[in-house]
Design a protein around this motif. Structure first.
Motif, mmCIF file in Angstrom:
data_model
loop_
_atom_site.group_PDB
_atom_site.id
_atom_site.type_symbol
_atom_site.label_atom_id
_atom_site.label_comp_id
_atom_site.label_asym_id
_atom_site.label_seq_id
_atom_site.Cartn_x
_atom_site.Cartn_y
_atom_site.Cartn_z
ATOM 1 N N ASP A 19 16.572 50.024 88.969
ATOM 2 C CA ASP A 19 17.719 50.295 88.087
ATOM 3 C C ASP A 19 18.857 49.386 88.496
ATOM 4 O O ASP A 19 18.929 48.920 89.635
ATOM 5 N N ILE A 20 19.784 49.190 87.576
ATOM 6 C CA ILE A 20 20.972 48.377 87.852
ATOM 7 C C ILE A 20 22.079 49.236 88.467
ATOM 8 O O ILE A 20 23.030 48.721 89.054
ATOM 9 N N ASP A 21 21.962 50.555 88.323
ATOM 10 C CA ASP A 21 22.979 51.517 88.789
ATOM 11 C C ASP A 21 22.640 51.951 90.230
ATOM 12 O O ASP A 21 21.859 52.870 90.453
ATOM 13 N N ARG A 22 23.281 51.258 91.160
ATOM 14 C CA ARG A 22 22.954 51.460 92.576
ATOM 15 C C ARG A 22 23.185 52.907 93.025
ATOM 16 O O ARG A 22 22.315 53.505 93.682
ATOM 17 N N GLY A 59 19.241 59.813 82.852
ATOM 18 C CA GLY A 59 18.638 60.181 81.579
ATOM 19 C C GLY A 59 17.139 60.402 81.625
ATOM 20 O O GLY A 59 16.607 61.098 82.496
ATOM 21 N N LEU A 60 16.457 59.782 80.666
ATOM 22 C CA LEU A 60 15.013 60.003 80.545
ATOM 23 C C LEU A 60 14.264 59.441 81.744
ATOM 24 O O LEU A 60 13.273 60.025 82.197
ATOM 25 N N GLY A 61 14.736 58.303 82.257
ATOM 26 C CA GLY A 61 14.059 57.694 83.402
ATOM 27 C C GLY A 61 14.044 58.626 84.601
ATOM 28 O O GLY A 61 13.044 58.745 85.312
ATOM 29 N N PRO A 96 10.763 58.318 71.398
ATOM 30 C CA PRO A 96 11.527 59.571 71.356
ATOM 31 C C PRO A 96 12.397 59.659 70.107
ATOM 32 O O PRO A 96 12.905 58.664 69.613
ATOM 33 N N GLY A 97 12.587 60.873 69.641
ATOM 34 C CA GLY A 97 13.644 61.160 68.666
ATOM 35 C C GLY A 97 14.948 61.362 69.420
ATOM 36 O O GLY A 97 15.107 60.862 70.546
ATOM 37 N N PRO A 98 15.898 62.084 68.873
ATOM 38 C CA PRO A 98 17.176 62.303 69.573
ATOM 39 C C PRO A 98 16.990 63.270 70.742
ATOM 40 O O PRO A 98 16.636 64.427 70.544
ATOM 41 N N ILE A 99 17.207 62.760 71.941
ATOM 42 C CA ILE A 99 16.964 63.558 73.152
ATOM 43 C C ILE A 99 18.298 63.825 73.842
ATOM 44 O O ILE A 99 19.103 62.906 74.040
ATOM 45 N N GLU A 100 18.477 65.036 74.244
ATOM 46 C CA GLU A 100 19.748 65.452 74.854
ATOM 47 C C GLU A 100 19.757 65.100 76.339
ATOM 48 O O GLU A 100 19.003 65.674 77.133
ATOM 49 N N THR A 101 20.585 64.114 76.706
ATOM 50 C CA THR A 101 20.767 63.741 78.109
ATOM 51 C C THR A 101 22.266 63.815 78.415
ATOM 52 O O THR A 101 23.079 64.020 77.512
ATOM 53 N N ASP A 102 22.629 63.570 79.673
ATOM 54 C CA ASP A 102 24.057 63.571 80.024
ATOM 55 C C ASP A 102 24.819 62.556 79.167
ATOM 56 O O ASP A 102 25.954 62.782 78.776
ATOM 57 N N ALA A 121 14.713 45.979 67.907
ATOM 58 C CA ALA A 121 14.138 45.846 69.253
ATOM 59 C C ALA A 121 13.057 46.903 69.488
ATOM 60 O O ALA A 121 12.017 46.618 70.082
ATOM 61 N N LYS A 122 13.289 48.125 69.017
ATOM 62 C CA LYS A 122 12.309 49.195 69.251
ATOM 63 C C LYS A 122 11.074 49.023 68.364
ATOM 64 O O LYS A 122 9.972 49.421 68.755
ATOM 65 N N ALA A 123 11.251 48.448 67.155
ATOM 66 C CA ALA A 123 10.092 48.065 66.353
ATOM 67 C C ALA A 123 9.344 46.945 67.072
ATOM 68 O O ALA A 123 8.107 46.884 67.049
ATOM 69 N N ASP A 148 18.473 43.963 87.928
ATOM 70 C CA ASP A 148 18.720 43.819 86.486
ATOM 71 C C ASP A 148 17.412 43.329 85.867
ATOM 72 O O ASP A 148 17.014 42.174 86.074
ATOM 73 N N VAL A 149 16.752 44.201 85.102
ATOM 74 C CA VAL A 149 15.416 43.849 84.610
ATOM 75 C C VAL A 149 15.444 42.935 83.377
ATOM 76 O O VAL A 149 14.403 42.646 82.807
ATOM 77 N N THR A 150 16.646 42.455 82.995
ATOM 78 C CA THR A 150 16.698 41.424 81.951
ATOM 79 C C THR A 150 16.743 40.010 82.555
ATOM 80 O O THR A 150 16.750 39.030 81.818
HETATM 81 N N1 LIG Z 1 18.076 59.442 74.793
HETATM 82 C C1 LIG Z 1 17.575 59.306 73.583
HETATM 83 O O1 LIG Z 1 17.884 60.064 72.651
HETATM 84 C C2 LIG Z 1 16.567 58.202 73.290
HETATM 85 C C3 LIG Z 1 15.947 58.207 72.052
HETATM 86 C C4 LIG Z 1 15.012 57.212 71.763
HETATM 87 C C5 LIG Z 1 14.707 56.250 72.718
HETATM 88 N N2 LIG Z 1 15.339 56.270 73.919
HETATM 89 C C6 LIG Z 1 14.971 55.223 74.891
HETATM 90 O O2 LIG Z 1 14.586 55.823 76.115
HETATM 91 C C7 LIG Z 1 14.944 54.968 77.207
HETATM 92 C C8 LIG Z 1 15.856 55.730 78.171
HETATM 93 O O3 LIG Z 1 16.997 56.172 77.451
HETATM 94 P P1 LIG Z 1 18.149 57.051 78.095
HETATM 95 O O4 LIG Z 1 18.764 57.807 76.982
HETATM 96 O O5 LIG Z 1 17.625 57.758 79.289
HETATM 97 O O6 LIG Z 1 19.160 55.871 78.540
HETATM 98 P P2 LIG Z 1 20.293 55.875 79.692
HETATM 99 O O7 LIG Z 1 21.299 54.862 79.242
HETATM 100 O O8 LIG Z 1 20.744 57.248 79.981
HETATM 101 O O9 LIG Z 1 19.511 55.312 80.956
HETATM 102 C C9 LIG Z 1 19.096 53.984 80.998
HETATM 103 C C10 LIG Z 1 18.947 53.562 82.447
HETATM 104 O O10 LIG Z 1 18.656 52.163 82.472
HETATM 105 C C11 LIG Z 1 19.513 51.548 83.435
HETATM 106 N N3 LIG Z 1 19.729 50.149 83.031
HETATM 107 C C12 LIG Z 1 20.509 49.708 82.013
HETATM 108 N N4 LIG Z 1 20.473 48.379 81.961
HETATM 109 C C13 LIG Z 1 19.650 47.963 82.963
HETATM 110 C C14 LIG Z 1 19.215 46.693 83.404
HETATM 111 N N5 LIG Z 1 19.597 45.563 82.786
HETATM 112 N N6 LIG Z 1 18.362 46.628 84.460
HETATM 113 C C15 LIG Z 1 17.978 47.770 85.092
HETATM 114 N N7 LIG Z 1 18.362 49.005 84.714
HETATM 115 C C16 LIG Z 1 19.181 49.088 83.657
HETATM 116 C C17 LIG Z 1 20.784 52.358 83.411
HETATM 117 O O11 LIG Z 1 21.550 52.184 84.595
HETATM 118 C C18 LIG Z 1 20.229 53.767 83.258
HETATM 119 O O12 LIG Z 1 19.924 54.349 84.509
HETATM 120 C C19 LIG Z 1 15.607 53.739 76.567
HETATM 121 O O13 LIG Z 1 14.651 52.736 76.355
HETATM 122 C C20 LIG Z 1 16.119 54.274 75.249
HETATM 123 O O14 LIG Z 1 16.288 53.257 74.308
HETATM 124 C C21 LIG Z 1 16.263 57.223 74.234
#
Ligand SMILES: NC(=O)c1ccc[n+]([C@@H]2O[C@H](COP(=O)([O-])OP(=O)(O)OC[C@H]3O[C@@H](n4cnc5c(N)ncnc54)[C@H](O)[C@@H]3O)[C@@H](O)[C@H]2O)c1
Length: 244
Positions: free
Chosen positions: A27-30, A7-9, A180-186, A153-155, A53-55
């Motif tokens: 990332d948690i997704d190896r 996604g955005l990352g 971000p607003g609504p962003i188109e990802t996979d 959480a986002k606030a 796992d960053v939590t």
């Molecule tokens: N896509 C949108 O429309 C949108 C809108 C507003 C805000 N956001 C924010 O942007 C950021 C990215 O969103 P995205 O849509 O790309 O999300 P996504 O779910 O596509 O990607 C999130 C990534 O974080 C990783 N991840 C999840 N839990 C984890 C953990 N505990 N430790 C490490 N890695 C972990 C996932 O494996 C994934 O690669 C998020 O903070 C999301 O809340 C997204």
């Protein structure tokens, strides 16, 4: 940066690498992480990738120790990890509430705290966190599935960067957020297409620019805030949300 595998990352990592940044990806997704690292290496910008796992406090401390052994102090940290388990508030389980708050807020706290000592020693650094337009409530999420935990959480990210900016400014460190607003990802493509087809308060009707955002539009904003181009900008949540 965190959450770099999808996604955005992934878009942010690609953009920062194109600017010549030397990247460490968490990332948690190896498998996803391996794919991004491979793509970056093929483009001539090898990255240091770590499955974490960053939590988790111990995992984050260990990851930053390994990172600093490899890189020294970071120039910038991007706290991108986030996401939501949605439910109407009257049906939301405590487990889903805690999961969502931890994923978005605890992760940003743990990674920021781990990155700061070396930045403070160097008297330099920038941090970018990921908030969301949802921090003010989202019409399409509210009518579709309910997103109060995510909104809270986002606030919280906005409050976090406002306060931390005051605390770290004397050390020459900046911290900001992108919302971000609504962003188109996979991951979101089908969900938003469904909302646009079925909801009265859909993204394409409620967003003044009447379209979804694209990942590169978020990556550009993160690049700006992380870079020296934003040298007098701190404590700001920058909306990249099509006017909402
Ligand atoms: N896509 C949108 O429309 C949108 C809108 C507003 C805000 N956001 C924010 O942007 C950021 C990215 O969103 P995205 O849509 O790309 O999300 P996504 O779910 O596509 O990607 C999130 C990534 O974080 C990783 N991840 C999840 N839990 C984890 C953990 N505990 N430790 C490490 N890695 C972990 C996932 O494996 C994934 O690669 C998020 O903070 C999301 O809340 C997204």
């Amino acid at each position: 940066m965190t959450g770099a595998a999808n996604g955005l990352g992934r878009a942010i990592a690609t953009r920062l690498a194109a600017e010549g940044a030397r990247l460490a990806l968490f990332d948690i997704d190896r498998d996803g992480l391996a794919q991004v690292a491979e793509d970056l290496a093929r483009a001539g910008t090898p990255a240091f990738a770590l499955t974490v796992d960053v939590t988790g406090e111990a995992q984050v401390l260990d990851a930053f120790a390994r990172l600093e052994a490899e890189f020294g102090a970071l120039d910038s940290l991007v706290n991108n990890v986030g996401g939501s388990r949605n439910a109407k508030i009257w049906e939301m389980s405590l487990a889903d509430w805690d999961f969502t708050v931890n994923l978005n807020l605890r992760s940003a706290f743990l990674c920021t705290r781990a990155a700061l000592p070396a930045m403070m020693q160097r008297q330099a650094g920038s941090i970018v966190c990921m908030s969301s337009g949802s921090r003010e409530g989202t019409p399409w999420t509210a009518s579709h599935s309910g997103g109060a935990a995510y909104a809270a959480a986002k606030a919280g990210i906005h409050g976090f960067i406002r306060d931390v900016a005051l605390e770290v400014a004397p050390f020459g460190i900046r911290i900001n957020a992108v919302a971000p607003g609504p962003i188109e990802t996979d991951r979101t493509r089908e969900v938003f297409a469904h909302m646009n087809a079925t909801l009265e308060h859909s993204p394409n009707r409620m967003v003044p620019m009447r379209r979804l955002g694209q990942p590169h539009e978020i990556a550009d904003a993160v690049l700006f805030l992380a870079s020296e181009e934003a040298s007098y900008v701190t404590g700001v949540t920058l909306d990249v949300a099509g006017g909402r």
